[in-house]
Design a protein around this motif. Structure first.
Motif, mmCIF file in Angstrom:
data_model
loop_
_atom_site.group_PDB
_atom_site.id
_atom_site.type_symbol
_atom_site.label_atom_id
_atom_site.label_comp_id
_atom_site.label_asym_id
_atom_site.label_seq_id
_atom_site.Cartn_x
_atom_site.Cartn_y
_atom_site.Cartn_z
ATOM 1 N N SER A 1 0.870 -1.095 -0.167
ATOM 2 C CA SER A 1 -0.025 -0.120 -0.022
ATOM 3 C C SER A 1 0.883 1.295 0.133
ATOM 4 N N TRP A 2 2.249 1.156 0.349
ATOM 5 C CA TRP A 2 3.022 2.304 0.529
ATOM 6 C C TRP A 2 3.531 2.792 -0.936
ATOM 7 N N SER A 3 4.273 1.698 -1.579
ATOM 8 C CA SER A 3 5.126 2.202 -2.813
ATOM 9 C C SER A 3 4.310 2.924 -3.999
ATOM 10 N N PRO A 4 3.012 2.804 -4.111
ATOM 11 C CA PRO A 4 2.459 3.714 -5.385
ATOM 12 C C PRO A 4 2.290 5.007 -4.681
ATOM 13 N N LEU A 5 2.031 5.369 -3.617
ATOM 14 C CA LEU A 5 1.749 6.472 -2.893
ATOM 15 C C LEU A 5 2.651 7.757 -3.539
ATOM 16 N N PRO A 6 1.876 9.029 -3.982
ATOM 17 C CA PRO A 6 2.757 10.109 -4.325
ATOM 18 C C PRO A 6 3.665 10.605 -3.030
ATOM 19 N N GLU A 7 4.684 11.220 -3.299
ATOM 20 C CA GLU A 7 5.633 11.578 -2.452
ATOM 21 C C GLU A 7 5.117 12.576 -1.351
ATOM 22 N N ARG A 8 4.058 13.544 -1.755
ATOM 23 C CA ARG A 8 3.590 14.338 -0.878
ATOM 24 C C ARG A 8 2.594 13.541 0.252
ATOM 25 N N VAL A 9 1.902 12.504 -0.350
ATOM 26 C CA VAL A 9 1.203 11.789 0.818
ATOM 27 C C VAL A 9 2.182 11.066 1.642
ATOM 28 N N LYS A 10 3.150 10.396 1.236
ATOM 29 C CA LYS A 10 4.193 9.975 1.914
ATOM 30 C C LYS A 10 4.544 10.740 3.244
ATOM 31 N N GLU A 11 4.944 11.941 2.759
ATOM 32 C CA GLU A 11 5.476 12.842 3.603
ATOM 33 C C GLU A 11 4.431 13.369 4.636
ATOM 34 N N GLN A 12 3.146 13.298 4.140
ATOM 35 C CA GLN A 12 1.993 13.861 4.947
ATOM 36 C C GLN A 12 2.050 12.902 6.296
ATOM 37 N N ARG A 13 2.105 11.539 5.952
ATOM 38 C CA ARG A 13 1.816 10.301 6.808
ATOM 39 C C ARG A 13 2.909 10.474 7.704
ATOM 40 N N ARG A 14 4.208 10.658 7.306
ATOM 41 C CA ARG A 14 5.431 10.694 8.072
ATOM 42 C C ARG A 14 5.118 11.737 9.200
ATOM 43 N N VAL A 15 4.631 12.948 8.913
ATOM 44 C CA VAL A 15 4.510 14.063 9.812
ATOM 45 C C VAL A 15 3.600 13.661 10.675
ATOM 46 N N GLN A 16 2.264 13.180 10.110
ATOM 47 C CA GLN A 16 1.016 12.815 10.863
ATOM 48 C C GLN A 16 1.447 11.756 11.960
ATOM 49 N N THR A 17 2.368 10.891 11.586
ATOM 50 C CA THR A 17 2.792 9.760 12.853
ATOM 51 C C THR A 17 3.714 10.517 13.814
#
Length: 503
Positions: A435-451
């Motif tokens: 579920s992680w690999s296809p995500l856009p980089e902005r979405v990945k960064e938002q999830r990092r910050v959210q965590t």
């Protein structure tokens, strides 16, 4: 021969052209002449006929149409005529809207009109293009999500390169086969592409259930609870289960597997293994997806765990050392102040068929409680074992996007950890089906910050000011936009919390 598409396209011709590849795939006796003999001769070299033949059965079928209509032409002349017609059709497709010929072909061939021109180009290149043109054509086929077509190109490329075929070609072939749910074939491609490297990451061969209980000398209460969450891992879950049951340790363990209503055959694989190990494998097989309802599968398993220790592994990763649990549990019993351990592993990039050891394997290292709490390093789930000080996660977990990072931070509140770099005991897969690999980089960064915001809120409540300050610096340094950061922080500040349950 006419070079302008004619309309309308005869429905019966589309049916005839579809019969040939279907019969060939099923091993039927039909030959091109049998099928094409039922076609009116005047239609055989029409552009729409050749386009339909190319899409239905490839360049061979299109050229068979030419051969029947013009038996005096040789193979190169037939290929040239098909290419000439193809160029004419593609010229008409240069605009934004699908051309008339694509609209005419879409319904009888059950294809989308807006992809037909690209499919036509790609199919011809994959059949008749040079070896140098194949990689780009294969990439185009994958962009169309036409996995049979992409696999066709990969097979041709492998045939052309022979023993010099690079591992990445085998990895791409395995990916196409995975999309087609031909999992056993995909695994054979992986094994062939890896060659001798495959032995390094081979799955374990477990003993029978009776042999395990005999090894434990009558003990039945699990010392370790192995928790595994899985979803659509039909191709992978058996390797994970083999790694669990292949553990050679003098103490009992239990295997808790949660499948979140997979839509493939994952549950069938789990059931088959549970029938062989009914006292050890304790599955939770959902009929409705729990993640979509806000329920976290890891926590469902954690609440069921009975062991003094918990070992984690997701369904697409696996263990490769039979002494993994013995080594980690032995280390933690020697160091009672240690809340968790993790170890080195092989990182397996499936698409490239690249295997590399994550750490250098030279020195084990302590991880301070502060380093754990502030998540200064990642402890990957297939390598993690921790003491079961708790049976539920803190409420701030609901704010976090990444459960593994939050778990590591929570473990830091119970003591320091250890990273066992000299022990390479697992394989962590990198594949495009996560579920992680296809995500856009902005979405990945938002999830990092959210965590990080969720972890910050936890330690703010617990009074760990240094951890909060460090996370503040990390959040401030993130390239995520200030508005989104402020919204995440505001949500956390108003979040109501209750203490986590003790084990």
């Amino acid at each position: 021969m006419s070079h302008a598409p004619s309309t309308p396209f005869p429905q019966e011709l589309a049916s005839l052209l579809r019969r040939l590849p279907l019969a060939a795939a099923a091993g039927g006796p039909l030959e091109p002449d049998v099928v094409l003999g039922e076609c009116p001769p005047a239609l055989l070299d029409e552009p729409l006929t050749l386009a339909a033949a190319l899409l239905a059965g490839g360049a061979d079928l299109a050229e068979a149409c030419i051969a029947r209509r013009h038996p005096d032409l040789d193979a190169s002349q037939r290929t040239a005529l098909v290419a000439q017609v193809l160029c004419t059709l593609l010229d008409e497709a240069a605009g934004d809207a699908p051309p008339a010929w694509a609209a005419a072909l879409a319904e009888p061939l059950s294809r989308e009109a807006d992809t037909l021109a690209e499919s036509l180009r790609v199919r011809f290149l994959l059949d008749r293009g040079t070896v140098e043109e194949l990689p780009q054509a294969i990439h185009a086929a994958t962009s169309l999500h036409d996995w049979p077509l992409a696999l066709h190109g990969v097979e041709r490329l492998r045939g052309a390169l022979g023993p010099h075929t690079p591992p990445a070609v085998y990895g791409l072939g395995a990916t196409c086969l995975h999309h087609l749910h031909r999992f056993a074939e995909a695994d054979r491609w992986v094994a062939e592409g890896l060659g001798p490297q495959a032995r390094r990451i081979a799955a374990l061969e477990p003993p029978g259930e009776d042999a395990l209980f005999e090894r434990w000398g009558g003990q039945t209460a699990p010392v370790v609870s192995i928790v595994c969450t899985t979803y659509n891992h039909e191709r992978y879950i058996e390797s994970a289960i083999r790694g669990f049951l292949g553990q050679d340790c003098p103490f009992p363990f239990e295997v808790l597997i949660h499948d979140d209503a997979s839509t493939d055959g994952t549950q069938a694989v789990i059931r088959a293994w549970q029938q062989r190990y009914p006292r050890l494998i304790k599955p939770v097989l959902q009929t409705e997806n729990q993640m979509s309802r806000g329920v976290r599968p890891f926590e469902l398993l954690l609440a069921r765990a009975q062991g003094e220790f918990v070992a984690t592994c997701e369904g697409d990763d696996y263990w490769i050392r039979p002494d993994k649990l013995r080594y980690q549990i032995g280390f933690m019993r020697q160091h009672p102040d240690v809340s968790c351990t993790a170890h080195n592993y092989y990182h397996f990039a499936e698409l490239q068929l690249a295997v590399r050891q994550w750490g250098k394997g030279q020195h084990n290292a302590w991880i301070t409680a502060h380093q754990l709490m502030s998540v200064q390093l990642l402890l990957w789930l297939p390598t993690l074992v921790f003491r079961r000080h708790f049976s539920a996660m803190p409420p701030e977990r609901a704010l976090a996007a990444f459960g593994d990072q939050f778990l590591v931070s929570w473990l830091g509140t119970f003591g320091r950890g250890a990273y066992l770099d000299t022990f390479v005991g697992a394989v962590r897969r990198e594949n495009e089906f996560s579920s992680w690999s296809p995500l856009p980089e902005r979405v990945k960064e938002q999830r990092r910050v959210q965590t990080w915001v969720a972890i910050r809120r936890l330690h703010q409540r617990l009074g760990h000011a240094e951890v909060v300050a460090e996370l503040d610096r990390r959040i401030a340094a993130s390239p995520l936009d200030a508005t989104t950061k402020a919204q995440l922080l505001a949500r956390a500040d108003t979040f109501h919390t209750e203490p986590a349950l003790a084990a």
